[in-house]
Design a protein around this motif. Structure first.
Motif, PDB file in Angstrom:
ATOM      1  N   GLN A  22       2.539  66.435 -44.637  1.00 28.60           N
ATOM      2  CA  GLN A  22       2.291  65.289 -45.323  1.00 28.60           C
ATOM      3  C   GLN A  22       2.216  64.263 -46.288  1.00 28.60           C
ATOM      4  N   ASN A  23       3.644  65.204 -46.829  1.00 25.53           N
ATOM      5  CA  ASN A  23       3.920  64.427 -48.039  1.00 25.53           C
ATOM      6  C   ASN A  23       4.580  63.653 -48.635  1.00 25.53           C
ATOM      7  N   LEU A  24       4.433  62.424 -49.296  1.00 26.88           N
ATOM      8  CA  LEU A  24       4.940  60.754 -49.160  1.00 26.88           C
ATOM      9  C   LEU A  24       6.153  60.599 -49.966  1.00 26.88           C
ATOM     10  N   LEU A  25       6.642  62.314 -50.393  1.00 30.26           N
ATOM     11  CA  LEU A  25       7.829  61.969 -51.193  1.00 30.26           C
ATOM     12  C   LEU A  25       8.958  62.623 -50.069  1.00 30.26           C
ATOM     13  N   ARG A  26       8.115  62.861 -48.884  1.00 31.13           N
ATOM     14  CA  ARG A  26       9.151  64.163 -47.994  1.00 31.13           C
ATOM     15  C   ARG A  26       9.339  63.011 -46.835  1.00 31.13           C
ATOM     16  N   LYS A  27       8.052  61.915 -46.710  1.00 31.46           N
ATOM     17  CA  LYS A  27       7.722  60.697 -45.583  1.00 31.46           C
ATOM     18  C   LYS A  27       9.894  59.943 -46.100  1.00 31.46           C
ATOM     19  N   GLU A  28       9.373  59.610 -47.240  1.00 33.55           N
ATOM     20  CA  GLU A  28      10.276  58.452 -48.295  1.00 33.55           C
ATOM     21  C   GLU A  28      11.546  58.868 -48.050  1.00 33.55           C
TER      22      GLU A  28
END
Length: 582
Positions: free
Chosen positions: A228-234
């Motif tokens: 769920q980490n936003l940085l991984r999504k980016e």
């Protein structure tokens, strides 16, 4: 030979009241460094620049500069003399033939101060013009180290593209505070993150910083939290990003692929389009044969444009071309001079304007959101309360009970965006949504928009944000037409570069005619601009006087918008005539 140290911070601490802005920070700047600085608004980035410049006294520790170091700092407020001319403010007493013969200075003047007379006084200039004058003064100077705090403020996409190339090739040491991630990634070789009074240093630009943060999160968190980490999504978007991006992110491909192996694409376009169709039907906004004329100038000329359910469009264009006007046309607050805008029966539009909308300053932050809605339905069937959404947007704990009047500019912008989203519109019109938002808040906003099922139109100078949240780019090129650009922002910049190459020849032909009428028209426009500026100042004073009268504020704000449209049209005409007379 190792590069020489320019500045060293040794165990530096600085507190404002009970809040520790810097807490035992030890870090250095070497010759040739190009460092990007990221972190939450109010987290200490600007303070760090002042400490490095030697203009802020620390409570403890030591700040040392190498002998003879010349430092230039661009703060968020300029120190220009209002009685000085633009020319004197930028190049001092240098004669015109002296600075004009220097290609470096001429390049800065051309790109930062087009249409601004060197003989004009600084005092009457707009805030954006003063900002560009202050930046030009620093760039033409001979400082060894540049400290730039949000240098892209008041620059458009073209200006930011030029600034990135200039900073990357100028050969000077640089520390750059900005929320513009494309600029960080293009210019910087290392990144500092300012958080909780400390400064964490990372090798590489923004992309490498994202990878390092994501790796740290993977180690510290369990598998599901990682997913769920936003940085991984980016990071996933960076690795699979649009083909229009001109350069690959500069981080280790194997490590990045391992981190995003099970990460889905940032958004499922097909699913969102289906959901948008359910909410909107097949007809959303149809611009049919529309002409818009303001101040005697056609901003749109016989334009037809159809926006369907789930369309996500970025809108770019030259200054004064009518981007904000298009958004007002779509939200119904501006009627076309000719043609029509057909609005679907189920459309619920929300418009984020550049000006922060009025909210009762005595209201608590949570109350200001809950009065719109206590709960929001997200795109994939999830729901979140107003308090949970506030936490996502950086209002944690007791901050939710802060009076709106005590919020910073960036916090008010976040609140404005959140109130807009809580109304669950199905058409979002966003005018410069990234203004005053830090990088962390931008990633949260992008995550929310990833799951938002509706039609989206975004006007922004933030190239990263445009490429991240939209699926296509349209452009206003100043000729009244709206064109789709399959090549995205890069294609727009290429078109503008080609237009710039053709301009000298066209200008030369124009100058062979009589320019007397053009000069008289310039003088008339300048008088009109002065009148509009005085009216605008008066309206701002009235807004302050009637801050608690909601109806009066709306009335004054509508008048202010009209004046700004007139001013933009006049300024654009002034620039055309200035080119004509040379």
């Amino acid at each position: 030979m190792a590069p020489r140290n320019l500045i060293n911070l040794e165990s530096v601490s600085l507190a404002y009241g009970t809040r520790h802005v810097l807490d035992g920070v030890s870090i250095g700047v070497a010759d040739g460094d190009r460092i990007g600085v990221v972190g939450r608004n109010g987290g200490g980035k600007s303070t760090l620049l002042r400490v490095l410049a030697g203009t802020e006294t620390v409570d403890s520790g030591r700040v040392t500069h190498t002998g003879g170091l010349r430092v230039a700092r661009l703060g968020q407020d300029d120190d220009l003399d209002p009685d000085a001319t633009v020319g004197y403010s930028v190049v001092g007493d240098a004669a015109t033939h002296e600075w004009a013969s220097d290609p470096r200075i001429r390049d800065v003047m051309t790109h930062l101060l087009p249409g601004v007379s060197m003989d004009a006084r600084v005092g009457p200039l707009s805030g954006g013009e003063r900002r560009r004058v202050a930046l030009a003064r620093i760039l033409v100077g001979d400082a060894d180290l540049l400290l730039l705090d949000e240098p892209t403020n008041h620059l458009d996409v073209e200006g930011i593209d030029w600034l990135a190339n200039h900073l990357a090739t100028a050969g000077r040491s640089l520390i750059l505070v900005t929320h513009d991630r494309w600029l960080l990634d293009t210019v910087c070789r290392s990144t500092w993150e300012v958080v909780d009074g400390t400064v964490h240093a990372y090798d590489g630009g923004y992309s490498a910083y994202v990878l390092a943060r994501a790796e740290r999160a993977r180690i510290a968190a369990n598998e599901e939290a990682n997913r769920q980490n936003l940085l991984r999504k980016e990071l996933a978007w960076l690795q699979r990003g649009p083909r229009a991006r001109t350069s690959k992110p500069k981080f280790r491909v194997a490590a990045a692929n391992a981190l995003i192996e099970n990460e889905p694409p940032p958004r499922d376009r097909y699913e969102l389009a289906q959901m948008a169709t359910t909410r909107l039907g097949k007809s959303v906004l149809d611009v049919e044969d529309v002409t818009v004329e303001i101040g005697g100038r056609k901003l749109l000329d016989d334009v037809t444009w159809r926006l369907g359910p789930g369309d996500r469009v970025g809108l770019v264009g030259v200054n004064g071309s009518g981007k904000t006007t298009v958004l007002r046309l779509l939200d119904g607050s501006l009627a076309p001079s000719d043609g029509r805008v057909a609005v679907g029966r189920t459309v619920v539009a929300a418009h984020l304007a550049q000006e922060v909308s009025y909210v009762d300053p005595s209201r608590r932050v949570l109350q200001a959101v809950e009065e719109v809605s206590q709960e929001i339905r997200l795109g994939r069937g999830d729901t979140m309360t107003a308090g949970q959404m506030l936490e996502r947007f950086g209002f944690a704990g007791q901050r939710q009970w802060t009076p709106v009047g005590d919020l910073s500019g960036g916090e008010r912008r976040r609140l404005q965006m959140l109130r807009l989203l809580m109304g669950e519109p199905n058409v979002l019109l966003l005018d410069e949504p990234t203004n005053d938002l830090d990088v962390e808040t931008l990633t949260v906003l992008e995550d929310v928009l990833d799951g938002w099922p509706g039609t989206l139109v975004v006007v922004s100078h933030d190239r990263w944000f445009l490429e991240r949240v939209t699926d296509g780019i349209c452009a206003l090129l100043g000729d009244g037409k709206l064109v789709q650009l399959p090549g995205g922002v890069e294609q727009y910049l290429q078109l503008r570069r080609e237009a710039g190459e053709q301009a000298p020849a066209q200008s030369a032909r124009t100058r062979t005619g009589d320019t007397r009428a053009a000069r008289k028209e310039i003088a008339r426009i300048e008088r009109e601009l002065s009148k509009l500026e005085r009216r605008e100042e008066g309206l701002h004073e009235q807004l302050a006087d009637h801050a608690t009268d909601h109806e009066k504020v709306q009335e004054l704000d509508a008048t202010l918008r009209t004046i700004r449209d007139e001013r933009a049209a006049l300024e654009s005409k002034w620039l055309e005539l200035a080119d004509e007379v040379g």
